[in-house]
Design an enzyme around this catalytic site. Structure first.
Site, PDB file in Angstrom:
ATOM      1  CG  HIS A 153      -1.647  -1.376   1.298  1.00  0.00           C
ATOM      2  ND1 HIS A 153      -2.664  -1.790   0.480  1.00  0.00           N
ATOM      3  CD2 HIS A 153      -1.392  -2.424   2.135  1.00  0.00           C
ATOM      4  CE1 HIS A 153      -3.022  -3.024   0.795  1.00  0.00           C
ATOM      5  NE2 HIS A 153      -2.265  -3.431   1.809  1.00  0.00           N
ATOM      6  CD  GLU A 186      -1.845  -3.576   5.145  1.00  0.00           C
ATOM      7  OE1 GLU A 186      -3.061  -3.348   4.995  1.00  0.00           O
ATOM      8  OE2 GLU A 186      -1.242  -4.487   4.535  1.00  0.00           O
ATOM      9  CG  HIS A 223       0.683  -6.782   2.458  1.00  0.00           C
ATOM     10  ND1 HIS A 223      -0.235  -5.914   1.927  1.00  0.00           N
ATOM     11  CD2 HIS A 223       1.544  -7.095   1.447  1.00  0.00           C
ATOM     12  CE1 HIS A 223       0.034  -5.708   0.643  1.00  0.00           C
ATOM     13  NE2 HIS A 223       1.111  -6.418   0.323  1.00  0.00           N
ATOM     14  CD  GLU A 274      -1.625  -9.855   4.727  1.00  0.00           C
ATOM     15  OE1 GLU A 274      -1.513  -8.935   5.562  1.00  0.00           O
ATOM     16  OE2 GLU A 274      -2.185  -9.710   3.626  1.00  0.00           O
TER      17      GLU A 274
HETATM   18 ZN    ZN Z   1      -1.995  -5.226   2.811  1.00  0.00          ZN
END
Ligand code: ZN
Length: 330
Positions: free
Chosen positions: A118, A155, A212, A294
């Site tokens: 992102h 995030e 992430h 993640e």
């Molecule tokens: Zn993400």
């Protein structure tokens, strides 16, 4: 709402999750030795890693949670894969420019691309990031905003911080490191997911990691590493990266558990910390070994307490770096 290119598969696919098949389907004297080495909190993880049986079956329909395909690593107990069982056929460390192998710089001559998931500016550029891009097998949004903790820690801030820490660790080990975008000269939004993949490809990266954190309901905890599924279509053909990406992912998962003390996700991956997905453009378009990680669930208060801690983020970066070193044969 799907915040995230790497958020879990949609509910309809949950029925395709393979039945939990215990890894510990084999018994070996190796168990005893490894268990003795492993910290108590990780014993179960290490045991399942080492005992992980089951052949890889890439012919299965993609987007299923798969058990570990190999029993190739004990890096959770050895850290950088220098332990007794490190059969991954990664090339030996390259010589330094002077021609002398340098144990302190095991990644000399290697290129690692880090993809901070992102961008903090994506929230202000929703039209741009909603633009559809070609991911070979499909079309998908250019990028997404990512999630946040309940207190508003983004995030995108997390991923950039971990990525910068990771870069520092890897450069100290001799790697050439490329970030797909960098807070020091941040772009207004993006890059798009196809560009993120292209950056790794054009850098001829030896390993690519997209960083992430997840955004699912509270009570879902832990980390998982996302591996590419076998896909072919348009500009996507992952056949050549399936196996090395799995080895990379296994190394990172084991080391991440060791350095952070986090457990594999309790809400997907059948406790392996590994998930295969066929819907991520960043993986589908990659021609280089690549995984997503993640690191935890930003919407869970306990995970969020870790994700917002600089000390924990350093441990996260160290674990990812150790996994990369293990994968690359350092
Ligand atoms: Zn993400």
């Amino acid at each position: 709402m799907r915040y995230d290119e790497s958020s879990p598969p949609p509910p309809e696919s949950s029925s395709s999750v393979s039945p939990d098949r215990p890894w510990y389907t084999r018994r070996s004297t190796l168990v005893v030795a490894v268990a003795a080495l492993a910290p108590a909190c990780l014993a179960g993880w290490v045991l399942t890693e080492v005992l992980g049986g089951g052949a890889s079956d890439d012919s299965r329909p993609p987007r299923i949670v798969m058990p570990l395909a190999s029993s190739s690593h004990v890096s959770a107990s050895t850290g950088t894969g220098t332990g007794p069982a490190s059969p991954a056929p990664s090339p030996a460390p390259r010589a330094t420019p002077g021609g002398t192998p340098d144990a302190a710089r095991p990644l000399a001559g290697r290129t690692v691309v880090i993809d901070p998931g992102h961008n903090p500016g994506n929230f202000k550029h929703t039209a741009e990031i909603d633009r559809q891009v070609d991911i070979g097998t499909n079309r998908k949004e250019c990028d997404t905003t990512g999630t946040t903790t309940n207190s508003g820690y983004m995030e995108a801030e997390f991923t950039m911080d971990v990525s910068q820490r990771l870069r520092t660790v890897l450069e100290a080990k001799g790697a050439k490191v490329v970030l797909t975008h960098d807070a020091a000269k941040e772009r207004p939004f993006g890059p798009c997911i196809d560009e993120r993949a292209r950056i790794g490809n054009e850098a001829a990266a030896d390993a690519v990691v997209s960083v992430h954190a997840d955004g699912v309901s509270a009570g879902n905890r832990g980390f998982h590493v996302i591996l590419p599924a076998r896909v072919k279509g348009g500009g996507a053909d992952t056949a050549k990266i399936i196996d090395p990406s799995r080895r990379l992912g296994e190394r990172i998962a084991g080391n991440f558990a060791r350095t952070t003390g986090s457990a594999p996700a309790n809400y997907l991956g059948s406790g392996t910390g590994l998930v295969v997905r066929d819907d991520l453009g960043g993986l589908n378009l990659s021609t280089r070994p690549k995984v997503f990680i993640e690191c935890g669930n930003m919407r869970d208060a306990k995970d969020a307490a870790q994700l917002t801690s600089p000390e924990w983020r350093q441990k996260a970066a160290q674990g990812i770096a150790d996994g990369i070193v293990g994968f690359l044969g350092g």
